[in-house]
Design an enzyme around this catalytic site. Sequence first.
Site, mmCIF file in Angstrom:
data_model
loop_
_atom_site.group_PDB
_atom_site.id
_atom_site.type_symbol
_atom_site.label_atom_id
_atom_site.label_comp_id
_atom_site.label_asym_id
_atom_site.label_seq_id
_atom_site.Cartn_x
_atom_site.Cartn_y
_atom_site.Cartn_z
ATOM 1 N N ASP A 53 2.060 10.775 11.269
ATOM 2 C CA ASP A 53 2.591 10.466 10.393
ATOM 3 C C ASP A 53 1.724 9.980 8.892
ATOM 4 O OD1 ASP A 53 4.668 9.583 11.398
ATOM 5 O OD2 ASP A 53 4.801 7.610 11.606
ATOM 6 N N LYS A 75 6.389 11.258 8.136
ATOM 7 C CA LYS A 75 6.907 10.178 6.835
ATOM 8 C C LYS A 75 6.512 9.469 5.601
ATOM 9 C CE LYS A 75 9.319 8.494 11.386
ATOM 10 N NZ LYS A 75 9.431 7.171 11.714
ATOM 11 N N MET A 186 8.052 -2.252 2.977
ATOM 12 C CA MET A 186 8.999 -1.686 1.992
ATOM 13 C C MET A 186 10.006 -2.300 1.337
ATOM 14 S SD MET A 186 9.906 0.556 6.234
ATOM 15 C CE MET A 186 9.761 -1.335 6.872
HETATM 16 N N1 SAH Z 1 3.941 -0.097 11.890
HETATM 17 C C1 SAH Z 1 3.235 -0.271 10.697
HETATM 18 C C2 SAH Z 1 4.226 -0.561 8.830
HETATM 19 C C3 SAH Z 1 5.776 0.291 9.328
HETATM 20 S S1 SAH Z 1 6.639 0.444 8.043
HETATM 21 C C4 SAH Z 1 2.188 -1.149 10.407
HETATM 22 O O1 SAH Z 1 2.421 -2.247 11.433
HETATM 23 O O2 SAH Z 1 1.858 -0.972 9.197
HETATM 24 C C5 SAH Z 1 5.920 1.353 6.566
HETATM 25 C C6 SAH Z 1 5.312 0.113 5.641
HETATM 26 O O3 SAH Z 1 4.371 -0.396 5.565
HETATM 27 C C7 SAH Z 1 5.008 0.671 4.188
HETATM 28 O O4 SAH Z 1 6.222 0.708 3.582
HETATM 29 C C8 SAH Z 1 4.168 -0.163 2.842
HETATM 30 O O5 SAH Z 1 4.895 -1.646 3.080
HETATM 31 C C9 SAH Z 1 3.123 -0.736 4.800
HETATM 32 N N2 SAH Z 1 1.719 0.016 4.530
HETATM 33 C C10 SAH Z 1 1.336 0.682 5.311
HETATM 34 N N3 SAH Z 1 -0.099 1.278 5.323
HETATM 35 C C11 SAH Z 1 0.352 0.473 3.770
HETATM 36 C C12 SAH Z 1 -1.340 0.536 3.085
HETATM 37 N N4 SAH Z 1 -2.418 1.866 2.848
HETATM 38 N N5 SAH Z 1 -1.194 0.464 1.924
HETATM 39 C C13 SAH Z 1 -0.398 -0.149 1.686
HETATM 40 N N6 SAH Z 1 1.350 -0.888 2.231
HETATM 41 C C14 SAH Z 1 1.263 -0.133 3.177
#
Ligand code: SAH
Length: 275
Positions: A53, A75, A186
């Site tokens: 992803d 995605k 998100m």
């Molecule tokens: N499984 C992932 C979350 C997936 S949903 C986890 O555990 O982190 C995707 C959301 O994660 C994004 O919309 C944002 O809110 C957050 N996110 C993931 N990586 C990020 C990053 N490097 N910086 C800021 N937000 C991040």
Amino acid sequence: MDDGKARADRRETLDGAARAGRVTLVGGGPGTSDLLTVAGARALAEADVVLYDRLAPHGELATLAPHAILIDVGKTPGHHPVSQRDIEALIVCHALTGAHVVRLKGGDPYVFGRGSEEVVACQAAGVPVRVVPGVTSAVAVPAAAGIPLTHRGVSHMFTVVSGHAPLTDSELEHLAGLGGTIVVLMGVGTLPSITQGLVRHGAPTTLPVAIIERGYSDSQATTIGTLASIVFDAAAARVSSPAVLVIGEVVRLAHDGDASAATLLARAEALADVS
Ligand code: SAH
């Protein structure tokens, strides 16, 4: 060859391949390869196929997975070039050829990552599947901005919610009453409805809010305000996804080397007093 025997032979081939193939769901962490776990890196090193992803640490995949075919199922919010069902089909089909398939996901596979759906798809197809947890952005991205989610005497709990769909009024009421720290993933699109909902249910307008964009990248940025000001602050800073929202008193403890949270909050509170 009669039809029944042909079918049985084919099934045997598929069963044999399924035994040889396997799937590892790897939590890639918040985007930088040094926050990938040792177990995750080991799975990548042994991968034949990697489906990744956008938010996973894909910059160094050629080095991390030197033997693998790399497939971008990229995605981005609201834009899934390969549908979730097609991703599951790709994972299963590659595994049925006997490959070790690594599904590399951002953060942790089980935190809003649809990892569980992919596990179910593998199980339904009889493909062995294993999950390697990852460092979730819910915890790691606030830390990148120097924000602790708990601090004795300030917050003794945190709640992680998805802002992908608007929260219901009853959810907002419960969140407002809980206290502690609220972390929203998100949540850029639903920021106005979250902040207004919390205030409507009694959260103080002065409650600090931080938005951390693109954690661990060169363009990481933090915007700090209050429940009353953050929608305007976010618009002024042109905040965009991916970002993590942190709502709670712990934001006052932020230390990220830029302007301190205390200074930014004092400014936001002064502006609120004038308006
Ligand atoms: N499984 C992932 C979350 C997936 S949903 C986890 O555990 O982190 C995707 C959301 O994660 C994004 O919309 C944002 O809110 C957050 N996110 C993931 N990586 C990020 C990053 N490097 N910086 C800021 N937000 C991040």
